[in-house]
Design an enzyme around this catalytic site. Sequence first.
Site, PDB file in Angstrom:
ATOM      1  N   PHE A 156       0.816  -1.222   0.000  1.00 41.23           N
ATOM      2  CA  PHE A 156       0.000   0.000   0.000  1.00 41.23           C
ATOM      3  C   PHE A 156       0.847   1.268   0.000  1.00 41.23           C
ATOM      4  O   PHE A 156       0.374   2.338  -0.377  1.00 41.23           O
ATOM      5  CB  PHE A 156      -0.923   0.015   1.236  1.00 41.23           C
ATOM      6  CG  PHE A 156      -0.228   0.466   2.504  1.00 41.23           C
ATOM      7  CD1 PHE A 156      -0.105   1.824   2.800  1.00 41.23           C
ATOM      8  CD2 PHE A 156       0.350  -0.446   3.372  1.00 41.23           C
ATOM      9  CE1 PHE A 156       0.568   2.252   3.940  1.00 41.23           C
ATOM     10  CE2 PHE A 156       1.022  -0.029   4.503  1.00 41.23           C
ATOM     11  CZ  PHE A 156       1.130   1.321   4.793  1.00 41.23           C
ATOM     12  N   CYS A 171       9.602   1.875   3.447  1.00 39.43           N
ATOM     13  CA  CYS A 171      10.549   0.794   3.751  1.00 39.43           C
ATOM     14  C   CYS A 171      11.955   1.351   3.911  1.00 39.43           C
ATOM     15  O   CYS A 171      12.832   0.683   4.420  1.00 39.43           O
ATOM     16  CB  CYS A 171      10.530  -0.265   2.672  1.00 39.43           C
ATOM     17  SG  CYS A 171      11.188   0.327   1.131  1.00 39.43           S
TER      18      CYS A 171
HETATM   19  P1  NAD Z   1       1.652  -6.565   3.105  1.00 44.66           P
HETATM   20  O1  NAD Z   1       2.693  -7.632   3.143  1.00 44.66           O
HETATM   21  O2  NAD Z   1       0.562  -6.595   4.103  1.00 44.66           O
HETATM   22  O3  NAD Z   1       0.920  -6.574   1.672  1.00 44.66           O
HETATM   23  C1  NAD Z   1       1.644  -6.581   0.467  1.00 44.66           C
HETATM   24  C2  NAD Z   1       0.839  -7.311  -0.599  1.00 44.66           C
HETATM   25  O4  NAD Z   1       0.633  -8.661  -0.182  1.00 44.66           O
HETATM   26  C3  NAD Z   1      -0.536  -6.709  -0.844  1.00 44.66           C
HETATM   27  O5  NAD Z   1      -0.786  -6.694  -2.230  1.00 44.66           O
HETATM   28  C4  NAD Z   1      -1.479  -7.646  -0.107  1.00 44.66           C
HETATM   29  O6  NAD Z   1      -2.747  -7.753  -0.720  1.00 44.66           O
HETATM   30  C5  NAD Z   1      -0.757  -8.979  -0.177  1.00 44.66           C
HETATM   31  N1  NAD Z   1      -1.033  -9.813   1.009  1.00 44.66           N
HETATM   32  C6  NAD Z   1      -1.338  -9.376   2.264  1.00 44.66           C
HETATM   33  N2  NAD Z   1      -1.530 -10.429   3.089  1.00 44.66           N
HETATM   34  C7  NAD Z   1      -1.320 -11.539   2.353  1.00 44.66           C
HETATM   35  C8  NAD Z   1      -1.356 -12.939   2.651  1.00 44.66           C
HETATM   36  N3  NAD Z   1      -1.635 -13.387   3.864  1.00 44.66           N
HETATM   37  N4  NAD Z   1      -1.076 -13.804   1.652  1.00 44.66           N
HETATM   38  C9  NAD Z   1      -0.782 -13.367   0.419  1.00 44.66           C
HETATM   39  N5  NAD Z   1      -0.735 -12.050   0.082  1.00 44.66           N
HETATM   40  C10 NAD Z   1      -1.002 -11.149   1.030  1.00 44.66           C
HETATM   41  O7  NAD Z   1       2.440  -5.175   3.116  1.00 44.66           O
HETATM   42  P2  NAD Z   1       1.841  -3.698   3.196  1.00 44.66           P
HETATM   43  O8  NAD Z   1       1.313  -3.476   4.567  1.00 44.66           O
HETATM   44  O9  NAD Z   1       0.971  -3.434   2.036  1.00 44.66           O
HETATM   45  O10 NAD Z   1       3.170  -2.843   2.980  1.00 44.66           O
HETATM   46  C11 NAD Z   1       4.052  -2.513   4.011  1.00 44.66           C
HETATM   47  C12 NAD Z   1       5.230  -3.459   4.057  1.00 44.66           C
HETATM   48  O11 NAD Z   1       5.918  -3.448   2.817  1.00 44.66           O
HETATM   49  C13 NAD Z   1       6.272  -3.052   5.092  1.00 44.66           C
HETATM   50  O12 NAD Z   1       6.740  -4.217   5.724  1.00 44.66           O
HETATM   51  C14 NAD Z   1       7.368  -2.409   4.261  1.00 44.66           C
HETATM   52  O13 NAD Z   1       8.653  -2.431   4.840  1.00 44.66           O
HETATM   53  C15 NAD Z   1       7.313  -3.252   3.033  1.00 44.66           C
HETATM   54  N6  NAD Z   1       7.921  -2.591   1.893  1.00 44.66           N
HETATM   55  C16 NAD Z   1       9.113  -3.041   1.451  1.00 44.66           C
HETATM   56  C17 NAD Z   1       9.747  -2.432   0.378  1.00 44.66           C
HETATM   57  C18 NAD Z   1      11.076  -2.927  -0.123  1.00 44.66           C
HETATM   58  O14 NAD Z   1      11.466  -2.541  -1.206  1.00 44.66           O
HETATM   59  N7  NAD Z   1      11.765  -3.775   0.601  1.00 44.66           N
HETATM   60  C19 NAD Z   1       9.128  -1.338  -0.242  1.00 44.66           C
HETATM   61  C20 NAD Z   1       7.893  -0.897   0.228  1.00 44.66           C
HETATM   62  C21 NAD Z   1       7.289  -1.544   1.295  1.00 44.66           C
END
Ligand code: NAD
Length: 499
Positions: A149, A281
């Site tokens: 998100f 992140c």
């Molecule tokens: P999230 O892991 O909750 O969701 C990411 C994606 O995974 C979404 O599209 C969501 O629909 C899907 N998802 C959620 N739960 C799932 C499940 N149980 N099974 C399969 N798919 C699922 O992450 P978020 O809250 O959207 O984003 C924040 C996180 O992303 C933080 O941990 C942040 O550090 C990380 N992030 C990392 C980077 C990087 O480049 N390393 C960049 C941006 C964000």
Amino acid sequence: MEQIGHYINGEHVAGTSGRTADVFNPATGEVQAQVALANQAEMDAAVAIAAAAQPAWAAQNPQKRARVMMKMVELLHRDMDKLAEALSREHGKTLPDAAGDVIRGLEVVEYCIGAPQMLKGEYTDGAGPGIDMYSMKQALGVCAGITPFNFPAMIPMWMFAPAIVCGNAFILKPSERDPSVPMMLAALMEEAGLPKGIMQVVNGDKEAVDAIIADPVIQSIGFVGSTPIAQYIYGGGCAAGKRVQCFGGAKNHAIIMPDADMDNVVDALIGAGFGAAGERCMALSVAVPVGKDTADRLIAAMIPKVESLKIGPYTGGNDVDFGPVVTSMAKEKINGLVQSGVDQGATMAVDGRDFSLQGYEDGFFVGATLFDNVTTDMDIYKQEIFGPVLCTVRADTYDDAIKMTMENEYGNGTAIFTRDGDTARDFANRINVGMVGVNVPIPVPLAYHTFGGWKKSAFGDLNQHGPDAFKFYTRTKTITSRWPSGAREGANFSIPTMG
Ligand code: NAD
């Protein structure tokens, strides 16, 4: 109530699974739309359309594919305000920060204009008698991307621009929290000249993600999000024989040396710790001052700055430093972790817990919080808070600071603040973190370098954007060709060598 469906074969279509999720305006707490959540059948139908469209797209010459990117850059500039507004309304970040989200994605689209150069391949003339050898980089077929998100414009563009310019079709499964901008980007790609079916947006949650993992036609998965989900998708995708890269969470340490310029450090920590409400992140979430005097000076300088941060809705004008967090669940999680910090003995230097904004009492606002005397066994140190909370862990020496950073399970970004080139150089060489800043708080590499963390911040062996993206989204095929000269040698039973 606005209904957000999927973007399939060039059309906005309604979902058929019967499941939806609420999309909030984080500033007001109101539900402003409902987004469809796809099931396996909807995913498979989108994949079938992509698979049918992809060969003709891959057969277009790379210059023609690059021209779509050229036009896309122009359209992104044209629609910048519209995109930023839609982004802020669903995410909560300020308008200038939302425009930054679009621009950091746009820069990768710009980089992809160079695709013909990146896709040239290799050729050896006369690798043996009458033998030529050449390698070509071919598209994978149908690729999928699953995005978080917190950057609903940038991260989708980091994936779909290189995937598509390499000749693939792309299925984007954006975050169900802020799906509007990804839908707008797909429509813009078609306006830029992309044939229908090459870029589709299938909205959804875990069910749609599992459908991606299970679909045998999908050749690759790019994921960005939290570490447990990154690990889950990496394991499932690799076991299914797909090419997978998954980027996870972070806990980025800033080391502050006694000789650092404290004014610069404070500005850097305020921006990188609290910008976008800490939902980045690459946010700096742990400050590590070296020596008691450095720590005391840092905390004294930080307190008034943190206390004067302006928190408000994206409609609040240019004075607002950061907005609400994305959901009430995120707010509860952050407040719970802050409480655990107090319970486990950290010193509360600035307490943001009681923050409330007049007129926006139902919004998901969290006040800025500064902790001192955090220790590495506390939950606020161990867990990714992903909110406007900065933890200060005091270190006695530089070696203690570097050891702490290296022992942390995450390795996305880090920064050192010092005036000493030798220390900075030593830090950059030794640290086991993917992206390192020297007097730079958020060292996000530009589009023509690559972005990726180490340790539990990334799974897979190639980074995002830069030259790695062209490797991830293509397969190498090497052809050894010999045209008969008339001589026939009969079969050769030893392994061929060119000597
Ligand atoms: P999230 O892991 O909750 O969701 C990411 C994606 O995974 C979404 O599209 C969501 O629909 C899907 N998802 C959620 N739960 C799932 C499940 N149980 N099974 C399969 N798919 C699922 O992450 P978020 O809250 O959207 O984003 C924040 C996180 O992303 C933080 O941990 C942040 O550090 C990380 N992030 C990392 C980077 C990087 O480049 N390393 C960049 C941006 C964000």
